[in-house]
Design a protein around this motif. Structure first.
Motif, short mmCIF file in Angstrom:
data_model
loop_
_atom_site.label_atom_id
_atom_site.label_comp_id
_atom_site.label_asym_id
_atom_site.label_seq_id
_atom_site.Cartn_x
_atom_site.Cartn_y
_atom_site.Cartn_z
N TYR A 16 7.33 -51.34 28.26
CA TYR A 16 6.25 -51.90 29.07
C TYR A 16 5.09 -52.24 28.15
O TYR A 16 4.86 -51.54 27.16
CB TYR A 16 5.78 -50.87 30.12
CG TYR A 16 6.84 -50.51 31.13
CD1 TYR A 16 6.89 -51.17 32.35
CD2 TYR A 16 7.77 -49.52 30.88
CE1 TYR A 16 7.86 -50.84 33.30
CE2 TYR A 16 8.74 -49.19 31.81
CZ TYR A 16 8.78 -49.85 33.01
OH TYR A 16 9.73 -49.53 33.94
N GLN A 17 4.40 -53.31 28.46
CA GLN A 17 3.24 -53.72 27.70
C GLN A 17 2.06 -53.89 28.65
O GLN A 17 2.24 -54.29 29.79
CB GLN A 17 3.47 -55.07 26.99
CG GLN A 17 4.50 -55.06 25.90
CD GLN A 17 5.92 -54.89 26.42
OE1 GLN A 17 6.62 -54.02 25.93
NE2 GLN A 17 6.35 -55.66 27.40
N THR A 20 3.56 -55.53 31.92
CA THR A 20 4.80 -56.29 32.03
C THR A 20 5.95 -55.46 31.47
O THR A 20 5.74 -54.50 30.74
CB THR A 20 4.72 -57.62 31.25
OG1 THR A 20 4.46 -57.34 29.87
CG2 THR A 20 3.65 -58.53 31.81
N VAL A 21 7.16 -55.87 31.81
CA VAL A 21 8.37 -55.19 31.35
C VAL A 21 9.08 -56.12 30.36
O VAL A 21 9.17 -57.32 30.59
CB VAL A 21 9.32 -54.89 32.53
CG1 VAL A 21 10.57 -54.19 32.06
CG2 VAL A 21 8.61 -54.08 33.58
N PHE A 81 4.63 -49.14 25.79
CA PHE A 81 5.13 -47.89 26.35
C PHE A 81 6.65 -47.91 26.38
O PHE A 81 7.26 -48.96 26.52
CB PHE A 81 4.64 -47.71 27.80
CG PHE A 81 3.15 -47.76 27.95
CD1 PHE A 81 2.39 -46.60 27.92
CD2 PHE A 81 2.49 -48.97 28.14
CE1 PHE A 81 1.01 -46.64 28.08
CE2 PHE A 81 1.11 -49.02 28.29
CZ PHE A 81 0.37 -47.86 28.27
N ASP A 82 7.26 -46.71 26.30
CA ASP A 82 8.70 -46.63 26.44
C ASP A 82 9.07 -46.64 27.93
O ASP A 82 8.20 -46.77 28.80
CB ASP A 82 9.28 -45.40 25.72
CG ASP A 82 8.87 -44.07 26.34
OD1 ASP A 82 8.30 -44.04 27.45
OD2 ASP A 82 9.13 -43.04 25.69
N ALA A 83 10.34 -46.49 28.23
CA ALA A 83 10.82 -46.58 29.62
C ALA A 83 10.30 -45.46 30.51
O ALA A 83 10.35 -45.57 31.73
CB ALA A 83 12.34 -46.59 29.64
N ASN A 84 9.78 -44.39 29.90
CA ASN A 84 9.23 -43.28 30.68
C ASN A 84 7.71 -43.32 30.79
O ASN A 84 7.10 -42.39 31.33
CB ASN A 84 9.66 -41.95 30.06
CG ASN A 84 11.16 -41.80 30.06
OD1 ASN A 84 11.81 -42.11 31.04
ND2 ASN A 84 11.71 -41.35 28.95
N GLY A 85 7.09 -44.34 30.24
CA GLY A 85 5.64 -44.47 30.30
C GLY A 85 4.91 -43.79 29.17
O GLY A 85 3.68 -43.69 29.20
#
Length: 151
Positions: free
Chosen positions: A69-70, A60-61, A80-84
């Motif tokens: 992201y989770q 999910t975001v 995770f950060d916005a870059n994965g």
């Protein structure tokens, strides 16, 4: 005179058709275009996450201070950060929605309508939304990170 009148009506109809076409084109460029780009970027980020963590589920975001992201596997929770890139992980056994929901109700008077995982300023959080309020509760300490009224 009748020919001029017919020509004017046809010309006016043609102008209306052009105007409607221009509005549709602008709409697709300025409304649909950015949304499609956003969806493509999110799909790419999720693909990166799925490649880094095989078998990850429920990605999910969450947007708070920044986008994160989770996701989870059978043994671990991931943020995770916005870059994965992995920000942090926790063992699945540490997940305690009930305790977070109880803290929100008992300490802050917020009856949870929904609860999910997110990321606060610099820590994983439970994101609890009530009817009129939203609160972020620290995943580890169960302390309030942020709270606001919803409108």
């Amino acid at each position: 005179m009748a020919k001029e009148s017919r020509f004017n009506r046809r010309f006016t109809a043609l102008l209306w058709i052009i105007l409607i076409f221009m509005i549709l084109v602008l709409w697709s460029l300025f409304i649909s275009g950015p949304n499609r780009i956003k969806e493509a970027v999110e799909a790419q980020n999720i693909a990166v996450i799925e490649k880094k963590v095989p078998g990850i589920k429920g990605v999910t975001v969450h947007q708070f201070d920044y986008k994160t992201y989770q996701g989870y596997t059978s043994k671990k929770l991931y943020w995770f950060d916005a870059n994965g890139k992995i920000i942090t992980t926790r063992k699945m056994s540490t997940l305690d929605y009930d305790k977070a929901e109880k803290m929100a109700a008992d300490n802050y008077g917020i009856k949870a309508e929904s609860i999910e995982l997110g990321y606060g300023y610099d820590n994983p959080c439970y994101v609890i939304q009530g009817k009129w309020d939203m609160i972020l509760i620290d995943y580890d300490t169960f302390e309030r990170v942020y709270q606001r009224e919803l409108q």
